[in-house]
Design a protein around this motif. Sequence first.
Motif, short mmCIF file in Angstrom:
data_model
loop_
_atom_site.label_atom_id
_atom_site.label_comp_id
_atom_site.label_asym_id
_atom_site.label_seq_id
_atom_site.Cartn_x
_atom_site.Cartn_y
_atom_site.Cartn_z
N GLU A 71 -86.12 -78.30 -48.63
CA GLU A 71 -84.94 -77.98 -49.43
C GLU A 71 -85.27 -77.67 -50.89
N SER B 265 -87.54 -73.71 -45.66
CA SER B 265 -86.80 -74.94 -45.34
C SER B 265 -85.71 -75.23 -46.36
N HIS C 208 -81.87 -74.77 -43.00
CA HIS C 208 -81.02 -75.80 -42.42
C HIS C 208 -79.59 -75.29 -42.26
N LEU D 140 -76.19 -77.13 -41.99
CA LEU D 140 -75.63 -78.47 -42.11
C LEU D 140 -74.15 -78.51 -42.41
N GLU E 246 -83.05 -78.67 -39.30
CA GLU E 246 -82.01 -79.68 -39.52
C GLU E 246 -80.67 -79.01 -39.20
N TYR E 247 -79.90 -79.63 -38.31
CA TYR E 247 -78.55 -79.10 -38.06
C TYR E 247 -77.56 -80.23 -37.87
N ALA F 275 -80.18 -83.26 -37.66
CA ALA F 275 -80.42 -83.72 -39.03
C ALA F 275 -80.50 -85.24 -39.08
#
Length: 565
Positions: A157, A194, A223, A225, A256-257, A287
Amino acid sequence: MARTLTALALALVTTAATVVTGAAPAAAAGATLTVDVARPFRPVTHAASGGLYGLAENNRPADSTLLPIKVNSLTQPAPGVGQRPNGQPPGGDSLLIAPQADRVGAGQYIRMPDIYPDFPYRWVSWDDWLAKVNTMVRARLAATTVTNVLGWELWNEPDYTWNTSAAGSFNEGWVRTHRAVRALDTLTPIVGPSTATYNRSWMQAFLTRARDTGTLPDIICWHELQNPDRIAADIADYRNLEASLGISPRRLSINEYAAPAEVDVPGRIAGYVAKLERGGAESAHRAFWYEYGTMNGLVTGNSQPTGTWWLYKWYGDMAGNMVTTTTSSSGLDGFAAYDPTRRIVNVVFGNESGTNTVNLTGLGALGSSVRVTLLSTPSSGRFTAVGAPATVSATTRTVSNGQLSVSVPNMVATSAYQLLVEPASGVPAFQQRYEAENASVFRAQRLTSSSASAGGYVGRIDNSGTPRTDSYVDFVVNVPSARAYTLTIGYANGTGATATQGLAYNGGAWSTVSYPPTAAWGQFGATVSTTVTLRAGYNVIRLAKGSPHFAGGTGYAELDYIQLT
């Protein structure tokens, strides 16, 4: 995502809560999910069965909870992890959990910045970071029995956690870190950037600099999210951007989800998995928001399934090919597979309330009379065990012109549902044929052929000699009793000479399988057989060109399927 509920995480919680709380999503009841069994779009790989920090040391959670959900892959902290997620002690070290991941056929990405204890990461200096990179990579290189590492994730991130004022721009930091890893390890794929969200302008600047410096990631990653409805547009936009920059198609991971208010809601997760499958993600990971080592809330008490686990169990039971699903609603969604060897249609869906309909087409191969079973699993949260899904109905229905319409009454939006359609005459008592393209494939390729069983096979199983590039295929199989089974392998060998691969199961001793030459590559029909002694329940069978504790195969062979009788 954040390991504590920071401002960004709280914003995501709020976003998710507006979507999944209450009796129903925004769409009105009376929606239709259409399943076209005659339109397969890729082999079943259980791509979205994965998790961030899914495993912890000391075999947490138990193998018995992991094997049925066919874990595709994981993202785990770096060797020597310092990360203290939500104040928990550091855990989930990628090298320490590797034996368990290997036992269940799962690959893993190593998240390098998790060497730091805090999140958001607290930057020290470039000297400190590059020394840490050196230590992490050398630790992995020294772990010569660890062969399931799929990639180095260089940062996490950066659109949220990168300290530009102290470290300079992320794009230059990426170049510097990429080169530092490659100076030590030229073989392991590199994963990135990412980002916390997909942003075209951010991604364009990153890709342009990476392209121009020869530091493109091998696996592109971001990601999802906030809302599964973004997934299709984000992936399509990325593919267009990639092409416009003259970059060859990258493998894609959404590692990540799902937001905090979604991740334990099986009805909502059905939509995520459906959209990730349609989008062609190679892997996708639940996630991390709460406790590590629980497969992200799928397991409680280390061995008990939660309600959401059953959705992934249904997913894990899928075999053959994913088939096309479309929805009339912004709420109702689902994913489906068809196993042509057993003639089973498996549909998983949710995220809608009231009475809705599943329309199935392309059912001709099942005959005129089918058995239709409908199950449900609730949103139980991450601490409440659910011993089994509930049976909603079990009926025998008539198929007309290959079509069937199934009404699903009294749906609960937070629950997920499974619809199984099978010939009324019955199906085999247990799955006997396992397609190679449905298995866990390491450093080889899934390919297609009209002569292959279910249309797919695994080829280019070419590598041996280093655990970073060893080529092997792991089959997670489930048998009803402990006994000796005849293992039949469908294969092709176009070398003109006998080839060999290693065979091992459940981490046991290696034997050698010999493959006499066949007419050509990609042309199937030939088989060889041997005997394996399996335990009742789940087993993992490996066929390898290269693998730890195996000297390496000779020549080359392509794998179509294995069959147990």
